[in-house]
Design an enzyme around this catalytic site. Structure first.
Site, PDB file in Angstrom:
ATOM      1  N   CYS A 106      20.432  38.030 101.730  1.00  0.00           N
ATOM      2  CA  CYS A 106      19.432  38.565 100.810  1.00  0.00           C
ATOM      3  C   CYS A 106      18.193  39.002 101.594  1.00  0.00           C
ATOM      4  O   CYS A 106      17.682  38.251 102.427  1.00  0.00           O
ATOM      5  CB  CYS A 106      19.062  37.493  99.782  1.00  0.00           C
ATOM      6  SG  CYS A 106      17.720  37.971  98.676  1.00  0.00           S
ATOM      7  N   CYS A 109      15.046  36.474 100.729  1.00  0.00           N
ATOM      8  CA  CYS A 109      14.953  35.050 101.080  1.00  0.00           C
ATOM      9  C   CYS A 109      15.923  34.611 102.167  1.00  0.00           C
ATOM     10  O   CYS A 109      15.932  33.456 102.558  1.00  0.00           O
ATOM     11  CB  CYS A 109      15.148  34.189  99.842  1.00  0.00           C
ATOM     12  SG  CYS A 109      16.838  34.263  99.175  1.00  0.00           S
ATOM     13  N   CYS A 155      20.527  37.084  93.537  1.00  0.00           N
ATOM     14  CA  CYS A 155      20.456  35.951  94.459  1.00  0.00           C
ATOM     15  C   CYS A 155      19.987  34.721  93.686  1.00  0.00           C
ATOM     16  O   CYS A 155      19.003  34.783  92.952  1.00  0.00           O
ATOM     17  CB  CYS A 155      19.476  36.276  95.584  1.00  0.00           C
ATOM     18  SG  CYS A 155      19.166  34.887  96.693  1.00  0.00           S
ATOM     19  N   CYS A 158      16.207  33.390  94.947  1.00  0.00           N
ATOM     20  CA  CYS A 158      14.955  34.130  94.704  1.00  0.00           C
ATOM     21  C   CYS A 158      15.031  35.115  93.541  1.00  0.00           C
ATOM     22  O   CYS A 158      14.066  35.827  93.278  1.00  0.00           O
ATOM     23  CB  CYS A 158      14.524  34.856  95.965  1.00  0.00           C
ATOM     24  SG  CYS A 158      15.573  36.264  96.386  1.00  0.00           S
ATOM     25  N   CYS A 178      29.559  45.592  93.744  1.00  0.00           N
ATOM     26  CA  CYS A 178      28.957  46.849  94.191  1.00  0.00           C
ATOM     27  C   CYS A 178      27.472  46.577  94.465  1.00  0.00           C
ATOM     28  O   CYS A 178      26.674  46.473  93.539  1.00  0.00           O
ATOM     29  CB  CYS A 178      29.149  47.888  93.093  1.00  0.00           C
ATOM     30  SG  CYS A 178      28.664  49.541  93.556  1.00  0.00           S
TER      31      CYS A 178
END
Length: 190
Positions: A106, A109, A155, A158, A178
């Site tokens: 991510c 984070c 995510c 976060c 995707c």
């Protein structure tokens, strides 16, 4: 009715209201899925080392920042897509043609969200995967924007918007996660 009877009746109404409020609060707490062992603002994720191997499940504080803090940390397009649920243009993402072995983390984070082991060429113009690196590291929610119903992928640590998942992927899952390149960074395996 005597004063003592009125006083007892008032107490019983007060007790009824207090007990009712307590019962409602307990129901809301129970129905929210929280338990006495869940710490508010904490989430469980699976951590991965530089070699791509699972190092274990940990409870960590949820990453929460102001819009100004996210804007300072991210590029304009990464902010728009990850924090405002935008979408990058197809075939423009830097990670679309990455074929090295490694982890996709991510951008906000650094939580590991996908592995190159599950990446495939979907022809859609966005990096596609047939499963996340760990179910605990992502959250799937219903997205009814743009006049359609899709499943959004974010995510867990976060709440960054990563992309959407569809049911037109390859075996073994039949799913196509995707994702937007600008919401992730690629880390080549050590």
């Amino acid at each position: 009715m005597s004063n003592s009877q009125k006083h007892r009746q008032g107490l019983s109404r007060r007790a009824f209201l207090i007990n009712s409020a307590g019962a409602c609060g307990a129901f809301v707490f129970w129905s929210s899925g929280l338990s006495a062992t869940t710490t508010p603002g904490m989430v469980a994720i699976i951590q991965f080392g530089a070699d791509g191997k699972k190092t274990g499940k940990v409870m960590v504080p949820k990453v929460v920042k102001s819009d100004a803090e996210w804007q300072k940390q991210l590029s304009e397009i990464s902010y728009e897509v990850s924090r405002k649920a935008g979408t990058e243009r197809p075939f423009t993402g830097e990670l679309l043609n990455v074929h090295d072995h490694g982890l996709f983390r991510c951008i906000c984070c650094d939580t590991a969200v996908f592995s190159s082991d599950t990446k495939f060429e979907s022809g859609t113009g966005w990096p596609s995967f047939w499963q996340p690196i760990a179910r605990e590291n992502v959250v799937e929610t219903t997205d009814r924007s743009l006049g359609m119903e899709r499943t959004e992928v974010s995510c867990r640590l976060c709440d960054a918007h990563l992309g959407h998942v569809f049911d037109d992927g390859p075996p073994p899952t039949g799913l196509r996660y995707c994702m937007n390149s600008v919401t992730m960074r690629f880390v080549k395996r050590a």
